[in-house]
Design a protein around this motif. Sequence first.
Motif, PDB file in Angstrom:
ATOM      1  N   PRO A  76       1.456   2.834  -4.470  1.00 35.97           N
ATOM      2  CA  PRO A  76       0.606   2.496  -5.623  1.00 35.97           C
ATOM      3  C   PRO A  76       1.175   2.942  -6.966  1.00 35.97           C
ATOM      4  CG  PRO A  76      -0.755   3.236  -3.813  1.00 35.97           C
ATOM      5  CD  PRO A  76       0.667   3.438  -3.376  1.00 35.97           C
ATOM      6  N   MET A  77       1.689   4.180  -7.044  1.00 32.14           N
ATOM      7  CA  MET A  77       2.178   4.699  -8.319  1.00 32.14           C
ATOM      8  C   MET A  77       3.317   3.838  -8.858  1.00 32.14           C
ATOM      9  SD  MET A  77       3.530   8.519  -9.331  1.00 32.14           S
ATOM     10  CE  MET A  77       5.079   8.433  -8.419  1.00 32.14           C
ATOM     11  N   TYR A  78       4.259   3.470  -7.996  1.00 36.28           N
ATOM     12  CA  TYR A  78       5.404   2.676  -8.448  1.00 36.28           C
ATOM     13  C   TYR A  78       5.046   1.202  -8.615  1.00 36.28           C
ATOM     14  CZ  TYR A  78       7.924   6.929  -7.453  1.00 36.28           C
ATOM     15  OH  TYR A  78       8.346   8.227  -7.463  1.00 36.28           O
ATOM     16  N   PHE A  79       4.042   0.750  -7.891  1.00 30.29           N
ATOM     17  CA  PHE A  79       3.543  -0.611  -8.103  1.00 30.29           C
ATOM     18  C   PHE A  79       2.995  -0.755  -9.517  1.00 30.29           C
ATOM     19  CE2 PHE A  79      -0.198  -3.463  -8.006  1.00 30.29           C
ATOM     20  CZ  PHE A  79       0.451  -4.673  -7.757  1.00 30.29           C
ATOM     21  N   PHE A  80       2.234   0.242  -9.963  1.00 34.06           N
ATOM     22  CA  PHE A  80       1.709   0.207 -11.324  1.00 34.06           C
ATOM     23  C   PHE A  80       2.829   0.393 -12.352  1.00 34.06           C
ATOM     24  CE2 PHE A  80      -2.339   1.785  -9.206  1.00 34.06           C
ATOM     25  CZ  PHE A  80      -2.944   0.544  -9.245  1.00 34.06           C
ATOM     26  N   LEU A  81       3.826   1.208 -12.009  1.00 38.39           N
ATOM     27  CA  LEU A  81       4.971   1.380 -12.902  1.00 38.39           C
ATOM     28  C   LEU A  81       5.735   0.067 -13.056  1.00 38.39           C
ATOM     29  CD1 LEU A  81       6.797   3.179 -14.600  1.00 38.39           C
ATOM     30  CD2 LEU A  81       7.959   3.898 -12.493  1.00 38.39           C
ATOM     31  N   PHE A  82       5.837  -0.708 -11.978  1.00 36.79           N
ATOM     32  CA  PHE A  82       6.448  -2.039 -12.021  1.00 36.79           C
ATOM     33  C   PHE A  82       5.709  -2.924 -13.036  1.00 36.79           C
ATOM     34  CE2 PHE A  82       6.527  -6.455 -10.776  1.00 36.79           C
ATOM     35  CZ  PHE A  82       7.824  -6.702 -10.372  1.00 36.79           C
ATOM     36  N   ASN A  83       4.386  -2.897 -12.981  1.00 38.31           N
ATOM     37  CA  ASN A  83       3.591  -3.687 -13.930  1.00 38.31           C
ATOM     38  C   ASN A  83       3.741  -3.177 -15.355  1.00 38.31           C
ATOM     39  OD1 ASN A  83       1.460  -5.745 -12.542  1.00 38.31           O
ATOM     40  ND2 ASN A  83       1.924  -4.067 -11.151  1.00 38.31           N
TER      41      ASN A  83
END
Length: 328
Positions: A76-83
């Motif tokens: 989740p943390m890196y998914f949001f960082l991707f966005n």
Amino acid sequence: MNLWVEIHLIALETPLSPRTMSNETLVTEFILQGFSEHPEYHVLLFSCFLSLYSVALTGNILIILAITFNPGLHTPMYFFLFNLATMDIICTSSIMPKALEGLVSEESSISYGACMAQLYFLTWAASSELLLLTVMAYDRYAAICHPLHYSTTMSMAFCSKLATGVWVFCAFNTAIHTGLMLRLNFCGPNVITHFFCEVPPLLLLSCSSTYVNSIMIVLADAFYGILNFLMTIVSYGFIISSILKMRTAEGKKKAFSTCSSHLIVVCMYYTAVFYAYISPVSSYSPRKSKLAGVLYTILSPTLNPLIYTLRNKEVKAALRKLFSFSRN
């Protein structure tokens, strides 16, 4: 994102009658004042901002590639960082090419349609980033305050819904504000005292009533600038409280390291926004607005990848793998 209702209400003019409008020439293009009115600084400014733009693009693209091709970062943390990296690219790319062009040309003009398009994409990306930072704060709250339930609370399906909701909601909200801007008439001065098309200077140039625009902007400001900020503060209040209750120094250090990068980005972004827009009307100046614009449209997208990579061992390891794969 601009608390300008007092300026708008003071600057409102009586709507022009059809007869008056027939004698006016509607504006078909605007003149962007740019970073500086002193031509002797243009070469230096061009070099500086071209470097920042290049670093911003390179850094955010590398973040996106590292997260995409490393299964270990599919959390989740890196998914949001991707966005967040995607939003940074849209934000800075919506204004920098035109701003750089203005530094090497005698006069920087932008057509009415291009100005409205720039306004839409910039507002969409900037407002999405504010909302996403709040979502990321909630993600850190769930990870630190409720670690045993984190995997079920922040499932990838739920994270995808959150990210999609951010993009769609902000696109819809931006479409409303851009639509309200399109209904205005511009028939007088056409010099925008900024280096990109932004709502406040555009409203001050309008020769028709901006009352509805002003009300909608205040509502958007209350949500994006105040409510989101308060939710982020509340999340970090619980996070700090949980960290202080931890018994071991190692546990406190590990917990703080998972949210320190995000906290730095939040402080940097909101400082720029509040400096630009949460201030008395009497203190407004184009120079101040330009400085704040540089902070959140150029400096923030440039620093975000550096902050997340320099303070994150997992991202640095993913980037090393990415570089080694490209060499092979």
